[in-house]
Design an enzyme around this catalytic site. Structure first.
Site, short mmCIF file in Angstrom:
data_model
loop_
_atom_site.label_atom_id
_atom_site.label_comp_id
_atom_site.label_asym_id
_atom_site.label_seq_id
_atom_site.Cartn_x
_atom_site.Cartn_y
_atom_site.Cartn_z
N HIS A 269 0.84 -1.19 0.00
CA HIS A 269 0.00 0.00 0.00
C HIS A 269 0.88 1.24 0.00
CE1 HIS A 269 -3.91 1.96 0.86
NE2 HIS A 269 -3.16 2.88 1.43
N ASP B 1 -14.22 3.37 7.35
CA ASP B 1 -13.15 4.15 6.72
C ASP B 1 -13.68 4.90 5.51
OD1 ASP B 1 -10.38 5.00 6.15
OD2 ASP B 1 -10.69 3.78 4.36
N ARG C 199 -13.28 13.38 6.10
CA ARG C 199 -11.97 14.03 6.34
C ARG C 199 -11.55 14.83 5.12
NH1 ARG C 199 -8.41 9.25 7.03
NH2 ARG C 199 -6.72 10.73 7.13
N SER D 111 -6.83 4.53 9.13
CA SER D 111 -7.52 4.37 7.85
C SER D 111 -6.84 3.28 7.02
CB SER D 111 -7.50 5.71 7.11
OG SER D 111 -7.75 5.56 5.74
N LYS E 82 -8.05 -1.05 6.64
CA LYS E 82 -8.31 -1.64 5.31
C LYS E 82 -7.38 -2.82 5.05
CE LYS E 82 -7.82 2.22 2.92
NZ LYS E 82 -8.21 3.60 3.00
N1 URA Z 1 -4.62 6.65 2.25
C1 URA Z 1 -5.63 6.08 2.96
O1 URA Z 1 -6.10 5.00 2.62
N2 URA Z 1 -6.08 6.74 4.06
C2 URA Z 1 -5.59 7.91 4.47
O2 URA Z 1 -6.03 8.44 5.46
C3 URA Z 1 -4.55 8.51 3.71
C4 URA Z 1 -4.08 7.84 2.59
#
Ligand code: URA
Length: 434
Positions: free
Chosen positions: A82, A161, A168, A183, A187
């Site tokens: 990620h 999220d 946000r 966040s 995930k």
């Molecule tokens: N990527 C994400 O998935 N969440 C965030 O808060 C920032 C970048």
């Protein structure tokens, strides 16, 4: 318990209990807590932070706010990757086929771009007929058959999220360490892989603009992952200038294909090899990162990674002929070059500025609902540290809309700073935290 008291407690610098965090997440997902109270709490967290216990509780509640993915039917150590978000960051399209070709199963969910940062799902959709949604059994079967599947995030996974991130995004509460860490990790943990490689971007085109903030984010996410029993490694990498030369969806897919053919710009190639090396090592196909790096290079030189990309495109309904015929990608109607305004060294190419220029050309969305122009984007001819003469072509902007072309070009021009002295090299890979 009520939301007013929870907001007041955090506003006054207090510590939220597990029950209070659970109450907030459950109520926000089921709609009983309104956006205005959720945004007030997010802003209170922005100013008064969360300690590690609160952060772990928040991550956990978000992780289990919807379905979680069970990858146990896939053999081997599944490795996810990620990026915290950048400009020109197309590494997933390169490292996923490399790692899969080396025998590491990749069962990955990716996001769309928002704002000035790009997203893998949009990039994949520039491949004609490519499907970014698969049914759960199709997803698992594909990984078992060819070792790789990458899809968009289903609405049933971490709905907390999804809702909180959208809030946000419009309440200036994105760039806060505990909110980003919870966040991303909620995930990643819900998505089911055994090991996770995190590319934490650091610099002007990233949410974390300095090394201390990036280190704190990386350390925290590694800790959350390892506490949850998933081997997690973070790499802090430069995002002061765009990564590679291509910014924009089909342009980035073409650049990824070029890297897998053994070509492509030095920075994206090196970062992809380093990330692949870690993925291959975590997947236990190499004894250490050095061996992983050699295997990753071999996957490119032997053509196996390119072949894997072709299999992956075909399995998801796409036209794999794009690997050898780039005219099959969406083509822009208009293009225009930007030339250097003075002689000198390129001292800075502001990644955020180029990301915003690309968005203005049509490659990104200004709202979540907006359609994007898959052919739009920017190709850079020079990077930071290169010497240019007035009139040299710095970049080419592409768009399917003439008015957007002018807007994007104007924005791109602002991203450049020239100086007489060569700037010091910005280290591409700043730290590895494992
Ligand atoms: N990527 C994400 O998935 N969440 C965030 O808060 C920032 C970048």
């Amino acid at each position: 318990m009520n939301m007013y008291e929870i907001i007041l407690k955090k506003r006054n610098g207090g510590k939220l209990s597990e029950e209070e965090i659970k109450y907030f997440i459950k109520g926000y997902v089921d709609g009983s807590i309104p956006d205005y109270q959720a945004s007030a709490l997010l802003m209170a967290i922005f100013f008064n932070d969360l300690d590690m216990e609160e952060l772990l509780n928040l991550t956990n509640e978000m992780r289990f706010s919807g379905d979680t993915v069970d990858l146990s039917k896939i053999e081997g150590i599944k490795v996810d990757k990620h990026s915290t978000g950048g400009v020109g960051d197309k590494t997933t399209l390169i490292v996923a086929p490399i790692a899969a070709a080396a025998g590491v199963p990749i069962a990955k969910m990716s996001g769309r771009g928002l704002g000035f940062t790009g997203g893998t799902v949009d990039k994949m959709e520039s491949i004609p007929d490519f499907k970014t949604t698969l049914k759960p059994d199709e997803f698992l079967n594909q990984v078992n058959n060819i070792g790789i599947a990458v899809i968009g995030q289903s609405g049933h996974i971490t709905p907390a999220d999804k809702k909180i991130y959208a809030l946000r995004d419009v309440t200036a509460t994105v760039d806060k360490m505990p909110l980003i860490a919870s966040s991303i990790m909620s995930k990643k943990l819900a998505a089911g892989s055994d090991a996770i490689v995190l590319d934490v971007k650091c610099g002007k085109g990233a949410f974390m603009q300095n090394i201390d903030d990036a280190t704190s984010l990386a350390d925290t996410m590694v800790k959350i992952g390892n506490l949850a029993g998933r081997k997690t490694v973070a790499v802090i990498t430069d995002m002061n200038q765009p990564l590679g030369d291509a910014i924009g969806n089909s342009l980035e897919v073409i650049e990824s294909i070029e890297v897998l053919k053994g070509n492509g710009p030095k920075d994206i190639k090196e970062l992809s090899l380093r990330l692949s090396a870690i993925m291959i090592t975590l997947g236990k196909k190499a004894k250490d990162y050095d061996e992983g790096y050699e295997i990753a290079k071999e996957m490119i030189s032997s053509g196996k990674a390119l072949e894997k990309l072709g299999q992956f495109i075909k399995a998801q309904g796409g036209d794999e002929k794009v690997l050898y015929d780039y005219s099959l990608f969406p083509q822009p109607k208009y293009e225009k070059v930007l030339t250097a305004k003075e002689d000198g060294y390129i001292y800075e190419i502001d990644a955020m500025g180029i990301g915003m220029a690309s968005q203005k050309l049509g490659a990104g969305r200004r709202t979540k609902e907006e359609d994007i122009d898959l052919a739009a984007g920017i190709m850079l001819n020079y990077k930071v540290g290169d010497k240019v003469k007035k009139g040299d072509v710095l970049l080419t902007c592409y768009s399917s809309d003439e008015a957007k072309l002018a807007e994007g070009l104007e924005e791109a021009e602002k991203a450049y700073v020239y100086k007489d002295a060569k700037p010091e090299d910005n280290e591409l890979i700043k730290k590895v935290i494992d």
